[in-house]
Design a protein around this motif. Structure first.
Motif, PDB file in Angstrom:
ATOM      1  N   ARG A  84       0.945  -0.855  -0.100  1.00 47.25           N
ATOM      2  CA  ARG A  84       0.302   0.137  -0.045  1.00 47.25           C
ATOM      3  C   ARG A  84       1.176   1.004  -0.003  1.00 47.25           C
ATOM      4  O   ARG A  84       1.765   1.442   1.050  1.00 47.25           O
ATOM      5  CB  ARG A  84      -0.825   0.149   1.022  1.00 47.25           C
TER       6      ARG A  84
ATOM      7  N   ALA B 253       0.202  -4.085   2.328  1.00 56.00           N
ATOM      8  CA  ALA B 253      -1.014  -3.462   1.803  1.00 56.00           C
ATOM      9  C   ALA B 253      -1.733  -3.787   3.382  1.00 56.00           C
ATOM     10  O   ALA B 253      -3.309  -2.913   3.770  1.00 56.00           O
ATOM     11  CB  ALA B 253      -2.009  -4.363   0.530  1.00 56.00           C
TER      12      ALA B 253
ATOM     13  N   ARG C 130      -3.295   3.494  -1.559  1.00 56.87           N
ATOM     14  CA  ARG C 130      -2.874   3.422  -2.836  1.00 56.87           C
ATOM     15  C   ARG C 130      -2.687   1.711  -3.101  1.00 56.87           C
ATOM     16  O   ARG C 130      -1.573   1.710  -2.837  1.00 56.87           O
ATOM     17  CB  ARG C 130      -3.192   3.605  -4.829  1.00 56.87           C
ATOM     18  N   ARG C 131      -2.992   0.130  -3.619  1.00 56.34           N
ATOM     19  CA  ARG C 131      -2.909  -0.893  -3.195  1.00 56.34           C
ATOM     20  C   ARG C 131      -2.122  -0.739  -4.465  1.00 56.34           C
ATOM     21  O   ARG C 131      -2.778  -1.077  -5.317  1.00 56.34           O
ATOM     22  CB  ARG C 131      -4.189  -1.917  -2.949  1.00 56.34           C
TER      23      ARG C 131
END
Length: 277
Positions: free
Chosen positions: A130, A240, A250-251
């Motif tokens: 992430r 993540a 954001r992944r």
């Protein structure tokens, strides 16, 4: 005819040249990867016409009690590409590591073509990251130590904060840290966590950050801001599912795994710091 084998002492110079050709960087970086990271016993070579044409590093790792290997730095000479050397070498290395008792292999991937290539050889996606941006507030009261974590302690901290981490042994972490220091890495640490970052302009790029909670992580960044002077932003890459700054960022896909036997749960596992930064 292609021959797959372990590296021999006479391969050192051609493999260092191949590594530099494939990945760039300094001669010292190539020497670290080929001669100091895992040694000849864990470097596989594809030989073509009596000379090395491809190479692959097999770095010993573990996930809890599971013994494994991280496949890194797969490189094929420009003139030998398109003849299946890379895939053949990857398969050979996996089979050899399986014979040595490994139950899985992992690797870092960043591009669609890499994911597709590795999927064709039995790997599946795992270890997403992430990535997030944070402003760093000024707080002169936030205290931390800098560059006070040796390789062995770093390995222990990674296991403490993430029990399912793809763990690196101290003997491999030493050359990795040495290489990172040569590129300008800083380690910030306290009793509540640690982070590894590069400074780029007015931004701190954290390639690893683990802490007891959001506030502990913020304190580490605030202490780093005071040390670096005139930095106000942080770009952070974390696992993540890591329990920091939930809901932010954001992944991104990052790694893959191939099981050599019965699969086990890697949903909370984390892969980083193995020639992928």
């Amino acid at each position: 005819m292609n021959t797959f084998r372990l590296m021999q002492p006479s391969d050192v110079q051609p493999l260092e040249a191949l590594y530099t050709q494939a990945f760039g960087g300094s001669a010292e970086h190539a020497e670290m990867a080929v001669s100091r990271l895992v040694g000849g016993q864990n470097i596989y070579v594809a030989e073509e016409n009596g000379a090395p044409a491809a190479m692959l590093l097999a770095v010993p790792v573990s996930i809890r009690a599971h013994k494994g290997v991280c496949m890194a730095a797969l490189a094929v000479q420009q003139a030998a590409r398109g003849r299946g050397l890379g895939g053949g070498l990857l398969e050979y290395a996996c089979e050899e590591q399986k014979k040595q008792g490994c139950t899985f292999a992992v690797l870092a991937a960043a591009e669609a073509g890499q994911f597709d290539f590795c999927a064709a050889h039995g790997f599946q996606k795992a270890f997403p990251l992430r990535k997030l941006h944070r402003e760093i507030k000024r707080n002169i009261w936030s205290q931390a130590e800098f560059d006070a974590v040796p390789a062995k302690k770093l390995c222990e901290l990674r296991q403490e904060y993430c029990p399912d981490v793809v763990g690196i042994r101290p003997e491999e972490m030493i050359p990795i840290l040495t290489e990172l220091y040569s590129r300008g890495i800083t380690i910030v640490s306290s009793d509540e966590g640690y982070g590894l970052y590069f400074r780029k302009g007015e931004t701190l790029h954290f390639i690893e950050l683990m802490a007891d909670g959001d506030r502990a992580a913020e304190c580490l960044m605030e202490a780093a801001r005071e040390k670096e002077v005139v930095v106000e932003n942080a770009e952070i890459a974390i696992g993540a599912d890591q329990n920091l700054f939930l809901g932010e960022g954001r992944r991104t896909e990052h790694g893959m795994i191939r099981f050599f036997g019965e699969p086990f749960d890697v949903s909370e596992s984390y892969l980083r710091l193995i020639l992928d930064v």
